[in-house]
Design an enzyme around this catalytic site. Structure first.
Site, PDB file in Angstrom:
ATOM      1  CG  ASP A 150     -82.791 -19.141  40.792  1.00  0.00           C
ATOM      2  OD1 ASP A 150     -83.234 -19.196  41.953  1.00  0.00           O
ATOM      3  OD2 ASP A 150     -81.781 -19.771  40.436  1.00  0.00           O
ATOM      4  CG  ASP A 196     -87.621 -18.566  31.414  1.00  0.00           C
ATOM      5  OD1 ASP A 196     -87.270 -17.500  31.976  1.00  0.00           O
ATOM      6  OD2 ASP A 196     -86.801 -19.323  30.871  1.00  0.00           O
TER       7      ASP A 196
HETATM    8  P1  IMP Z   1     -81.838 -15.346  37.690  1.00  0.00           P
HETATM    9  O1  IMP Z   1     -81.041 -16.119  38.687  1.00  0.00           O
HETATM   10  O2  IMP Z   1     -83.198 -14.942  38.213  1.00  0.00           O
HETATM   11  O3  IMP Z   1     -81.041 -14.150  37.162  1.00  0.00           O
HETATM   12  O4  IMP Z   1     -82.107 -16.333  36.474  1.00  0.00           O
HETATM   13  C1  IMP Z   1     -81.284 -16.326  35.355  1.00  0.00           C
HETATM   14  C2  IMP Z   1     -81.642 -17.391  34.354  1.00  0.00           C
HETATM   15  O5  IMP Z   1     -81.262 -18.654  34.866  1.00  0.00           O
HETATM   16  C3  IMP Z   1     -83.121 -17.568  33.998  1.00  0.00           C
HETATM   17  O6  IMP Z   1     -83.595 -16.652  33.059  1.00  0.00           O
HETATM   18  C4  IMP Z   1     -83.084 -18.974  33.432  1.00  0.00           C
HETATM   19  O7  IMP Z   1     -82.649 -18.931  32.091  1.00  0.00           O
HETATM   20  C5  IMP Z   1     -82.040 -19.643  34.285  1.00  0.00           C
HETATM   21  N1  IMP Z   1     -82.674 -20.484  35.340  1.00  0.00           N
HETATM   22  C6  IMP Z   1     -82.896 -20.170  36.629  1.00  0.00           C
HETATM   23  N2  IMP Z   1     -83.469 -21.197  37.291  1.00  0.00           N
HETATM   24  C7  IMP Z   1     -83.628 -22.181  36.363  1.00  0.00           C
HETATM   25  C8  IMP Z   1     -84.184 -23.527  36.424  1.00  0.00           C
HETATM   26  O8  IMP Z   1     -84.640 -24.036  37.451  1.00  0.00           O
HETATM   27  N3  IMP Z   1     -84.153 -24.230  35.264  1.00  0.00           N
HETATM   28  C9  IMP Z   1     -83.647 -23.734  34.085  1.00  0.00           C
HETATM   29  N4  IMP Z   1     -83.130 -22.497  34.001  1.00  0.00           N
HETATM   30  C10 IMP Z   1     -83.125 -21.730  35.121  1.00  0.00           C
HETATM   31 MG    MG Z   2     -85.140 -16.364  31.331  1.00  0.00          MG
END
Ligand code: IMP
Ligand code: MG
Length: 179
Positions: free
Chosen positions: A102, A99
Site C-alpha cells: 500500500d 500480500d
Molecule cells: P504498507 O502501507 O505498504 O506499509 O502496508 C502495510 C500493511 O498494511 C500490509 O502489509 C498489510 O498488512 C496492511 N494493508 C494494507 N492495505 C491493506 C488492505 O487493503 N487490506 C488489508 N490489509 C492491508
Molecule cells: Mg503484509
C-alpha cells in the site's frame, strides 16, 4: 462469510493463473541460483504457500514478522522486527514475498534492513499493489495485480484479523465496519 462481502475483485481462478505465470517467470529469472523466498507474516502465508508450489526449483523458505508503529490503519514506516529470519542471507539471492503493498513504507524499511546483511540480491514479489506504492522509492519485480485504492480482504489479507481465509480477494460490505 458471503453476507459480509461487497464485491469480488480477484477470483480464485485469476489468482491461480497469475501465480503460475509469476512462478514461471521467477523460475526463469533464478535458473541455476539458490533462491530463498521470505514471507512476511501473517499476510503472505497464502501467497507463499501457493507461489512456492508454482515454482519448479527447490527454493528455501523463511519468514519474518514485522510490526509498523503508527496511528490506526496508516503505516508510519517505523518498523520493529517481531520475528527475524533463521537464515544467514549473506551472499544469498532473496525474494521477499508480500500480500499487498500500500504505502510501501514497511517494505522499504524491510528491504533496507535485508540489504544491510550482505545478500547477493533482494527482490520483491507482491500479490497486490495499490497506487500509493508508486510514490515510494521501491522497485517491485513481480506484481500479481494492480488494484485501486480500496481496503481489501482475503487471500491472507485481514480486517481485524478476520477474512484471511477467503480464497479470493474482495471488499467488505459497509455494515462490517460499523459493527
Ligand atoms: P504498507 O502501507 O505498504 O506499509 O502496508 C502495510 C500493511 O498494511 C500490509 O502489509 C498489510 O498488512 C496492511 N494493508 C494494507 N492495505 C491493506 C488492505 O487493503 N487490506 C488489508 N490489509 C492491508
Ligand atoms: Mg503484509
Amino acid at each position: 462469510m458471503g453476507q459480509d462481502l461487497e464485491k469480488v475483485l480477484v477470483t480464485e481462478d485469476e489468482i491461480k493463473t497469475r501465480l503460475a505465470e509469476m512462478g514461471a517467470q521467477i523460475d526463469a529469472d533464478y535458473a541455476g541460483r539458490d533462491l530463498l523466498i521470505v514471507g512476511v507474516l501473517k499476510g503472505a502465508v497464502m501467497v507463499m504457500a501457493d507461489l512456492a508450489r508454482a515454482l519448479h526449483s527447490p527454493v528455501s523458505m523463511d519468514w519474518m514478522a514485522v510490526s509498523s508503529y503508527g496511528a490506526g490503519t496508516t503505516s508510519s514506516g517505523v518498523v520493529r522486527i517481531l520475528k527475524d529470519l533463521e537464515t544467514d542471507i549473506q551472499g544469498r539471492d532473496v525474494l521477499v514475498v508480500e500480500d499487498v503493498i500500500d504505502s510501501g513504507l514497511t517494505l522499504s524499511w524491510l528491504v533496507g534492513n535485508l540489504k544491510s546483511r550482505g545478500p547477493r540480491s533482494v527482490e520483491i514479489c507482491t500479490m497486490i499493489r495499490k497506487p500509493l506504492a508508486f510514490e515510494v522509492d521501491l522497485e517491485v519485480r513481480y506484481v500479481g495485480f494492480d488494484l485501486p485504492n480500496e481496503f481489501i480482504v482475503g487471500y491472507g489479507l485481514d480486517y481485524a484479523e478476520k477474512y484471511r481465509n477467503l480464497p479470493f480477494i474482495g471488499t467488505l460490505a459497509p455494515h462490517v465496519y460499523e459493527k
